[in-house]
Design a protein around this motif. Structure first.
Motif, PDB file in Angstrom:
ATOM      1  N   ILE A 272       0.841  -1.197   0.000  1.00  0.00           N
ATOM      2  CA  ILE A 272       0.000   0.000   0.000  1.00  0.00           C
ATOM      3  C   ILE A 272       0.877   1.249   0.000  1.00  0.00           C
ATOM      4  CG2 ILE A 272      -1.708   1.313   1.302  1.00  0.00           C
ATOM      5  CD1 ILE A 272      -2.862  -1.177  -0.007  1.00  0.00           C
ATOM      6  N   LEU A 273       1.907   1.266   0.837  1.00  0.00           N
ATOM      7  CA  LEU A 273       2.812   2.423   0.889  1.00  0.00           C
ATOM      8  C   LEU A 273       3.469   2.658  -0.464  1.00  0.00           C
ATOM      9  CD1 LEU A 273       4.560   1.719   4.334  1.00  0.00           C
ATOM     10  CD2 LEU A 273       2.680   3.301   3.863  1.00  0.00           C
ATOM     11  N   MET A 274       3.828   1.602  -1.152  1.00  0.00           N
ATOM     12  CA  MET A 274       4.514   1.742  -2.440  1.00  0.00           C
ATOM     13  C   MET A 274       3.605   2.357  -3.505  1.00  0.00           C
ATOM     14  SD  MET A 274       6.763  -1.211  -4.278  1.00  0.00           S
ATOM     15  CE  MET A 274       7.867  -0.833  -5.643  1.00  0.00           C
ATOM     16  N   ARG A 275       2.308   2.196  -3.355  1.00  0.00           N
ATOM     17  CA  ARG A 275       1.379   2.731  -4.346  1.00  0.00           C
ATOM     18  C   ARG A 275       1.400   4.265  -4.386  1.00  0.00           C
ATOM     19  NH1 ARG A 275      -0.297  -0.430  -7.507  1.00  0.00           N
ATOM     20  NH2 ARG A 275      -0.688   1.478  -8.631  1.00  0.00           N
ATOM     21  N   PHE A 276       1.786   4.907  -3.291  1.00  0.00           N
ATOM     22  CA  PHE A 276       1.806   6.371  -3.272  1.00  0.00           C
ATOM     23  C   PHE A 276       2.904   6.951  -4.158  1.00  0.00           C
ATOM     24  CE2 PHE A 276      -0.045   5.535   1.074  1.00  0.00           C
ATOM     25  CZ  PHE A 276      -1.342   5.850   0.686  1.00  0.00           C
ATOM     26  N   TYR A 277       3.849   6.107  -4.593  1.00  0.00           N
ATOM     27  CA  TYR A 277       4.911   6.588  -5.474  1.00  0.00           C
ATOM     28  C   TYR A 277       4.543   6.462  -6.954  1.00  0.00           C
ATOM     29  CZ  TYR A 277       7.613   6.236  -1.180  1.00  0.00           C
ATOM     30  OH  TYR A 277       8.057   6.379   0.116  1.00  0.00           O
ATOM     31  N   THR A 278       3.382   5.910  -7.251  1.00  0.00           N
ATOM     32  CA  THR A 278       2.977   5.760  -8.651  1.00  0.00           C
ATOM     33  C   THR A 278       2.270   6.995  -9.186  1.00  0.00           C
ATOM     34  OG1 THR A 278       0.839   4.764  -8.095  1.00  0.00           O
ATOM     35  CG2 THR A 278       2.724   3.273  -8.324  1.00  0.00           C
ATOM     36  N   VAL A 279       2.067   8.014  -8.328  1.00  0.00           N
ATOM     37  CA  VAL A 279       1.445   9.264  -8.760  1.00  0.00           C
ATOM     38  C   VAL A 279       2.507  10.359  -8.779  1.00  0.00           C
ATOM     39  CG1 VAL A 279      -0.872   8.682  -7.966  1.00  0.00           C
ATOM     40  CG2 VAL A 279       0.742   9.726  -6.374  1.00  0.00           C
ATOM     41  N   PRO A 280       2.280  11.441  -9.531  1.00  0.00           N
ATOM     42  CA  PRO A 280       3.349  12.433  -9.721  1.00  0.00           C
ATOM     43  C   PRO A 280       3.591  13.360  -8.546  1.00  0.00           C
ATOM     44  CG  PRO A 280       1.395  13.049 -10.981  1.00  0.00           C
ATOM     45  CD  PRO A 280       1.133  11.678 -10.429  1.00  0.00           C
ATOM     46  N   ASN A 281       2.615  13.535  -7.635  1.00  0.00           N
ATOM     47  CA  ASN A 281       2.805  14.494  -6.543  1.00  0.00           C
ATOM     48  C   ASN A 281       1.901  14.141  -5.363  1.00  0.00           C
ATOM     49  OD1 ASN A 281       0.145  15.703  -7.146  1.00  0.00           O
ATOM     50  ND2 ASN A 281       1.198  16.571  -8.930  1.00  0.00           N
ATOM     51  N   ALA A 282       2.056  14.907  -4.267  1.00  0.00           N
ATOM     52  CA  ALA A 282       1.323  14.626  -3.036  1.00  0.00           C
ATOM     53  C   ALA A 282      -0.176  14.881  -3.195  1.00  0.00           C
ATOM     54  CB  ALA A 282       1.879  15.477  -1.900  1.00  0.00           C
ATOM     55  N   LYS A 283      -0.546  15.867  -3.990  1.00  0.00           N
ATOM     56  CA  LYS A 283      -1.968  16.139  -4.206  1.00  0.00           C
ATOM     57  C   LYS A 283      -2.662  14.918  -4.799  1.00  0.00           C
ATOM     58  CE  LYS A 283      -5.132  19.114  -6.796  1.00  0.00           C
ATOM     59  NZ  LYS A 283      -5.237  20.238  -7.777  1.00  0.00           N
ATOM     60  N   GLU A 284      -2.040  14.308  -5.780  1.00  0.00           N
ATOM     61  CA  GLU A 284      -2.625  13.120  -6.386  1.00  0.00           C
ATOM     62  C   GLU A 284      -2.602  11.937  -5.411  1.00  0.00           C
ATOM     63  OE1 GLU A 284      -4.140  12.929  -9.515  1.00  0.00           O
ATOM     64  OE2 GLU A 284      -3.979  15.079  -9.198  1.00  0.00           O
ATOM     65  N   ALA A 285      -1.615  11.887  -4.508  1.00  0.00           N
ATOM     66  CA  ALA A 285      -1.582  10.831  -3.492  1.00  0.00           C
ATOM     67  C   ALA A 285      -2.782  10.951  -2.565  1.00  0.00           C
ATOM     68  CB  ALA A 285      -0.276  10.903  -2.700  1.00  0.00           C
ATOM     69  N   ARG A 286      -3.077  12.189  -2.109  1.00  0.00           N
ATOM     70  CA  ARG A 286      -4.260  12.397  -1.266  1.00  0.00           C
ATOM     71  C   ARG A 286      -5.531  12.056  -2.029  1.00  0.00           C
ATOM     72  NH1 ARG A 286      -1.702  17.298  -0.331  1.00  0.00           N
ATOM     73  NH2 ARG A 286      -3.323  18.373  -1.536  1.00  0.00           N
ATOM     74  N   ARG A 287      -5.594  12.479  -3.275  1.00  0.00           N
ATOM     75  CA  ARG A 287      -6.776  12.216  -4.082  1.00  0.00           C
ATOM     76  C   ARG A 287      -6.995  10.712  -4.275  1.00  0.00           C
ATOM     77  NH1 ARG A 287      -7.246  13.166 -10.174  1.00  0.00           N
ATOM     78  NH2 ARG A 287      -9.476  13.139 -10.589  1.00  0.00           N
ATOM     79  N   SER A 288      -5.913   9.984  -4.433  1.00  0.00           N
ATOM     80  CA  SER A 288      -6.044   8.540  -4.626  1.00  0.00           C
ATOM     81  C   SER A 288      -6.608   7.869  -3.380  1.00  0.00           C
ATOM     82  CB  SER A 288      -4.684   7.941  -5.000  1.00  0.00           C
ATOM     83  OG  SER A 288      -3.758   8.085  -3.950  1.00  0.00           O
ATOM     84  N   VAL A 289      -6.225   8.343  -2.185  1.00  0.00           N
ATOM     85  CA  VAL A 289      -6.758   7.755  -0.958  1.00  0.00           C
ATOM     86  C   VAL A 289      -8.245   8.063  -0.813  1.00  0.00           C
ATOM     87  CG1 VAL A 289      -6.583   7.707   1.559  1.00  0.00           C
ATOM     88  CG2 VAL A 289      -4.524   7.859   0.180  1.00  0.00           C
ATOM     89  N   VAL A 290      -8.657   9.268  -1.174  1.00  0.00           N
ATOM     90  CA  VAL A 290     -10.083   9.614  -1.113  1.00  0.00           C
ATOM     91  C   VAL A 290     -10.895   8.702  -2.032  1.00  0.00           C
ATOM     92  CG1 VAL A 290     -11.778  11.413  -1.592  1.00  0.00           C
ATOM     93  CG2 VAL A 290      -9.643  11.998  -0.429  1.00  0.00           C
ATOM     94  N   TRP A 291     -10.407   8.494  -3.235  1.00  0.00           N
ATOM     95  CA  TRP A 291     -11.071   7.564  -4.153  1.00  0.00           C
ATOM     96  C   TRP A 291     -11.153   6.170  -3.535  1.00  0.00           C
ATOM     97  CZ3 TRP A 291     -13.237   7.265  -9.116  1.00  0.00           C
ATOM     98  CH2 TRP A 291     -13.354   8.480  -9.798  1.00  0.00           C
ATOM     99  N   ALA A 292     -10.057   5.718  -2.957  1.00  0.00           N
ATOM    100  CA  ALA A 292     -10.030   4.378  -2.362  1.00  0.00           C
ATOM    101  C   ALA A 292     -11.039   4.262  -1.220  1.00  0.00           C
ATOM    102  CB  ALA A 292      -8.621   4.049  -1.871  1.00  0.00           C
ATOM    103  N   ILE A 293     -11.140   5.299  -0.393  1.00  0.00           N
ATOM    104  CA  ILE A 293     -12.066   5.253   0.739  1.00  0.00           C
ATOM    105  C   ILE A 293     -13.505   5.073   0.265  1.00  0.00           C
ATOM    106  CG2 ILE A 293     -13.106   6.691   2.542  1.00  0.00           C
ATOM    107  CD1 ILE A 293     -10.302   7.771   3.129  1.00  0.00           C
ATOM    108  N   TRP A 294     -13.920   5.832  -0.733  1.00  0.00           N
ATOM    109  CA  TRP A 294     -15.289   5.717  -1.234  1.00  0.00           C
ATOM    110  C   TRP A 294     -15.548   4.341  -1.837  1.00  0.00           C
ATOM    111  CZ3 TRP A 294     -19.289   8.618  -0.124  1.00  0.00           C
ATOM    112  CH2 TRP A 294     -19.091   9.942   0.285  1.00  0.00           C
TER     113      TRP A 294
END
Length: 558
Positions: A272-294
């Motif tokens: 799971i931690l490694m998945r945060f490096y597949t996006v270009p920046n921190a904003k997209e990392a936060r956005r990806s978690v929001v998508w995952a939560i829903w």
């Protein structure tokens, strides 16, 4: 009765045909996506080119594993309300990932958790500790997934529980296919498989839940009433807390331990931690978690309906007697609702789920060893991408073989319980050191090593001497009894211990060289993203980190 004999669930030819079509589809995706894996960045993170929405769907796909679809559905079918508690704790854990991990991790690392720790601590010891933790947690989690896959395919092929050899062969074949996914596809191929799988899984969950509710006039109370009527032993206790975790004071403590592991586990899992490096920046990392939560939250609501529906239409006794035991609840329900075709589809989607998750786990483990241990500890950064990828692929092969052996040993266990054990080990090994490293200025290398090795060692030891391994009819080794620890999950002891050991080690050990400057650099980078991969640099530590940003050149005089 749904099953006259265990070996007559559906038509094995139909099951295997549908299953083979899904596997072929995912293999095509893996081979097409894996053609661009020329560098370590592409192999480990897919070039960090995924959007937040894409990564969020992939995160959901990575997390919605055999434990979510098979294990939790089975736990709800057998234990009712208490089975749902597995899902609630895990869902809350994503808020921890959003608030404490996602943005800071993306800004301070590049490929692995070891990158984050080595930014301000001594590189060689903390990278070795991070790699040890990642390999151990990944293998434990893989054991759960491979065991679930073995039970699922045994159900598809009609292999009874008594034929352990045939089920072991099935697990070995599943593990071999998993290794192919990682060797060929890398992170890019794995991510696209996870995206495809997540969509298939969520749609399948919605269809099953809607179909079930439709049979009861879309009245959930009628469904619950039917589940109670078809569960004479549990009765109305199926709808209330305590069927599994409320009978004794010890079971209540065990539930608290499970909940602690479930809440802190997701944000500590290496894949799971490694998945945060597949996006270009921190904003997209936060956005990806929001998508995952829903997506994860919606799917767990479907699992609640599916679990109680399995009790209502199949029965807890029939589920327990089937190949895969409680893990077979969702496939058996599909067979009861739609016959052979729906069973084949649900089983194939579940298997695709397992393959995608184990691929993500294996690539996390192989990346950690190749990048942290081989490239930065053994070779001290003097290694090219091609050689690093070769080592990662060899590591994937070894990890896959270990997972196969563990899956054979754990065959028949509820995968949600096995995953909860992996959660406890992950949180005990990783959470304290990550939080302290990101937010505590005084934290040092000794504290990190005490926390990681101490928490990890305590968790593994307590698991080995717990009822989950021996001493109970449902244990991994039921014929012997060397259980010394009374709880099935060690989280209530090992997780606080890891935080305490981090504090003790920090005050015992010496301060790291230039600790204040390094923490200041890390704080700026974690909050702003300046210097992160793909962003402008602010400071340099080339001798300490092979990926560290180089200093900006001095401006030319006008």
């Amino acid at each position: 009765m749904l099953l006259a004999q265990q070996a007559t669930v559906g038509n094995p030819v139909v099951n295997v045909t549908i299953f083979g079509a899904f596997v072929l589809l995912t293999l095509v995706v893996v081979f097409r996506a894996g053609r661009g894996n020329r560098t370590a960045a592409h192999y480990y993170t897919g070039g960090s080119n995924f959007t937040g929405a894409q990564n969020g769907v992939a995160l959901a796909g990575d997390y919605l594993s055999a434990a979510a679809f098979l294990g939790i559905a089975g736990a709800v079918a057998v234990f009712g309300y208490d089975g749902l508690l597995f899902a609630i704790g895990s869902f809350v854990g994503w808020l921890v990932a959003l608030l404490l991990v996602a943005e800071w991790l993306r800004n301070t690392g590049r490929y692995t958790m070891g990158d984050v720790l080595s930014f301000r601590l001594r590189q060689r010891p903390v990278r070795s500790a991070a790699a040890t933790s990642t390999l151990l947690v990944s293998v434990l989690y893989l054991v759960a997934q491979v065991a679930g896959a073995g039970g699922l395919i045994a159900l598809l092929l009609g292999i009874p529980n008594s034929n352990r050899f045939a089920q072991s062969v099935v697990i070995a074949v599943v593990g071999a296919l998993m290794i192919v996914y990682v060797l060929v596809g890398g992170m890019k191929g794995t991510t696209w498989v996870q995206i495809v799988k997540a969509n298939l899984l969520i749609v399948t969950g919605l269809v099953l839940a809607a179909w079930l509710l439709g049979r009861y006039g879309f009245n959930f109370s009628n469904l619950l009433g039917s589940a109670v009527d078809n569960s004479p032993e549990a009765g109305e206790a199926l709808l209330a807390p305590g069927l599994q975790y409320g009978r004794t004071e010890l079971s209540k403590i065990d539930f608290i331990s499970l909940s602690l592991a479930a809440v802190l586990g997701p944000a500590s899992l290496p894949h799971i931690l490694m998945r945060f490096y597949t996006v270009p920046n921190a904003k997209e990392a936060r956005r990806s978690v929001v998508w995952a939560i829903w997506l994860i939250g919606g799917f767990f609501l479907c699992i609640l309906v599916i679990g109680y529906g399995a009790t209502a239409l199949v029965g807890a006794d029939t589920i327990a007697a089937s190949p895969g035991a409680s893990n077979s609840a969702a496939p058996l329900l599909a067979f009861r609702l739609g016959g052979e075709l729906l069973l084949g589809i649900v089983a194939a989607v579940a298997f695709a789920t397992i393959l995608a998750v184990v691929a993500g786990l294996t690539i996390a483990a192989s990346a950690s060893f190749a990048h942290d241990v081989y490239a930065n500890v053994i070779r001290k950064g003097k290694v090219d991408s091609a050689e690093e990828i070769r080592v990662a692929r060899r590591t994937a092969l070894v990890v896959g073989l270990l997972a196969i052996g563990g899956g054979i040993l754990a065959n028949g266990q509820n995968v949600a319980v096995l995953v909860a054990l992996a959660f406890a080990v992950a949180a005990s090994a990783n959470m304290a050191s990550l939080v302290y490293s990101l937010f505590w200025k005084r934290f040092n290398t000794t504290g990190a090593l005490y926390s990681m090795y101490g928490g990890m060692g305590a968790a593994v030891f307590l698991v080995i001497v717990s009822p989950a391994v021996s001493g109970q009819p449902t244990s991994m080794i039921p014929g012997v009894d060397f259980a010394l620890f009374p709880l099935a999950n060690p989280g209530i002891v090992s997780i606080p211990l890891s935080f305490l050991l981090g504090i003790v080690g920090t005050f015992i050990g010496p301060r790291d060289d230039d600790a204040d400057r390094r923490f200041a650099e890390m704080e700026v980078r974690s909050l702003t993203g300046a210097g992160a991969a793909g962003r402008p640099a602010v400071a340099a530590r080339p001798k300490q980190d092979s990926f560290a940003p180089r200093p900006n050149p001095a401006p030319r005089p006008r």
